[in-house]
Design a protein around this motif. Structure first.
Motif, short mmCIF file in Angstrom:
data_model
loop_
_atom_site.label_atom_id
_atom_site.label_comp_id
_atom_site.label_asym_id
_atom_site.label_seq_id
_atom_site.Cartn_x
_atom_site.Cartn_y
_atom_site.Cartn_z
N VAL A 264 0.96 -1.22 -0.12
CA VAL A 264 0.04 -0.07 -0.13
C VAL A 264 0.88 1.20 -0.03
O VAL A 264 0.61 2.23 -0.73
CB VAL A 264 -0.89 -0.10 1.21
CG1 VAL A 264 -1.82 1.16 1.26
CG2 VAL A 264 -1.92 -1.35 1.18
N SER A 265 1.89 1.15 0.98
CA SER A 265 2.72 2.44 0.97
C SER A 265 3.52 2.63 -0.40
O SER A 265 3.67 3.61 -0.65
CB SER A 265 3.84 2.25 2.00
OG SER A 265 3.27 2.20 3.21
N GLN A 266 3.90 1.37 -1.08
CA GLN A 266 4.60 1.66 -2.61
C GLN A 266 3.63 2.25 -3.29
O GLN A 266 3.92 3.03 -4.17
CB GLN A 266 5.14 0.10 -2.77
CG GLN A 266 5.91 0.16 -3.99
CD GLN A 266 6.78 -1.08 -4.24
OE1 GLN A 266 6.06 -2.05 -4.21
NE2 GLN A 266 7.82 -1.18 -4.57
N LEU A 267 2.40 1.81 -3.47
CA LEU A 267 1.10 2.23 -4.34
C LEU A 267 1.22 3.79 -3.96
O LEU A 267 0.77 4.52 -4.92
CB LEU A 267 0.08 1.62 -4.20
CG LEU A 267 0.27 0.10 -4.79
CD1 LEU A 267 -1.30 -0.42 -4.66
CD2 LEU A 267 0.45 -0.15 -6.36
N GLY B 102 -2.50 -3.33 -11.79
CA GLY B 102 -2.98 -2.55 -10.52
C GLY B 102 -1.91 -1.37 -10.58
O GLY B 102 -2.27 -0.16 -10.44
N GLU B 103 -0.53 -1.53 -10.43
CA GLU B 103 0.44 -0.51 -10.54
C GLU B 103 0.17 0.30 -11.78
O GLU B 103 0.46 1.56 -11.52
CB GLU B 103 1.91 -1.15 -10.50
CG GLU B 103 2.04 -1.90 -9.04
CD GLU B 103 3.41 -2.67 -9.33
OE1 GLU B 103 3.97 -2.99 -8.22
OE2 GLU B 103 4.01 -3.08 -10.43
#
Length: 208
Positions: free
Chosen positions: A4-7, A146-147
């Motif tokens: 989640v943090s990466q997104l 998603g990314e």
């Protein structure tokens, strides 16, 4: 770092730190062309968000399941992606002509020109085959769907936010007692430069 943090970092990096208008300087035609009016700026922003998200989804699927497996991606991705983007723009144009003729007329030539807006093609290309725009986020060699969607949403929202902010500034500048020679385009270019500097000042936030 959690997924989640990466997104979240991917979204912030695409929208602000690497804003496609004010730090990458891509897609500047509508930025100056439709920012003289708030209503047309909002309409253009919503149109670009829709076209970018749909185009990146379609081009990601075409790249992953057709062009890359067949080994023809490097030769055909530009015409294939432009064909997809042009089809989506035609759809948006037909919808606006029926649903909001006033907004359709106000956007004028800049609506069909989304087809040739390099920001849309650059975003679709980066979502399908990343690597051109460097961001300090540990992502794989290719983005998942998603990314790619989060990245595209970040770019398009950043595009819209910068365009609407610039339109608001230009409307206020019409009331400023500036010298006659500075009115209009000259003061708009100076304002765009100062706005760009403020975006460049965010470089390094969150390690991006």
């Amino acid at each position: 770092m959690s997924g989640v943090s990466q997104l979240a970092l991917l979204f912030i990096g695409a929208a602000l730190i690497n804003n496609i208008l004010l730090t990458r300087f891509i897609g500047l035609c509508p930025f100056f062309g439709v920012s003289g009016n708030m209503e047309t700026s909002i309409g253009m922003s919503l149109s670009v968000i829709f076209v970018m998200v749909m185009a990146s989804t379609a081009t990601w699927v075409v790249w992953e399941f057709i062009l890359d497996p067949l080994g023809v991606g490097e030769f055909l991705y530009i015409p294939a992606f432009i064909l997809i983007i042009a089809s989506l723009v035609q759809f948006v144009e037909m919808y606006l002509r029926k649903a909001s003729p006033v907004l359709y007329r106000a956007m004028g030539i800049y609506l069909p020109l989304i087809t040739t807006n390099c920001a849309v093609l650059a975003t679709a290309t980066e979502a399908a085959k990343p690597g051109f725009f460097k961001m300090n986020i540990a992502l794989g060699a290719s983005l998942s769907l998603g990314e790619a969607l989060v990245y595209t949403l970040g770019v398009s929202v950043g595009f819209g936010f910068a365009l609407i902010t610039f339109a608001a500034l230009r409307e206020r500048l019409e009331l400023v007692p500036a010298p006659r020679l500075m009115k209009g385009t000259p003061i708009a270019f100076i304002t765009a430069g100062l706005l760009s500097l403020s975006y460049l000042g965010m470089s390094g936030w969150f390690g991006l």
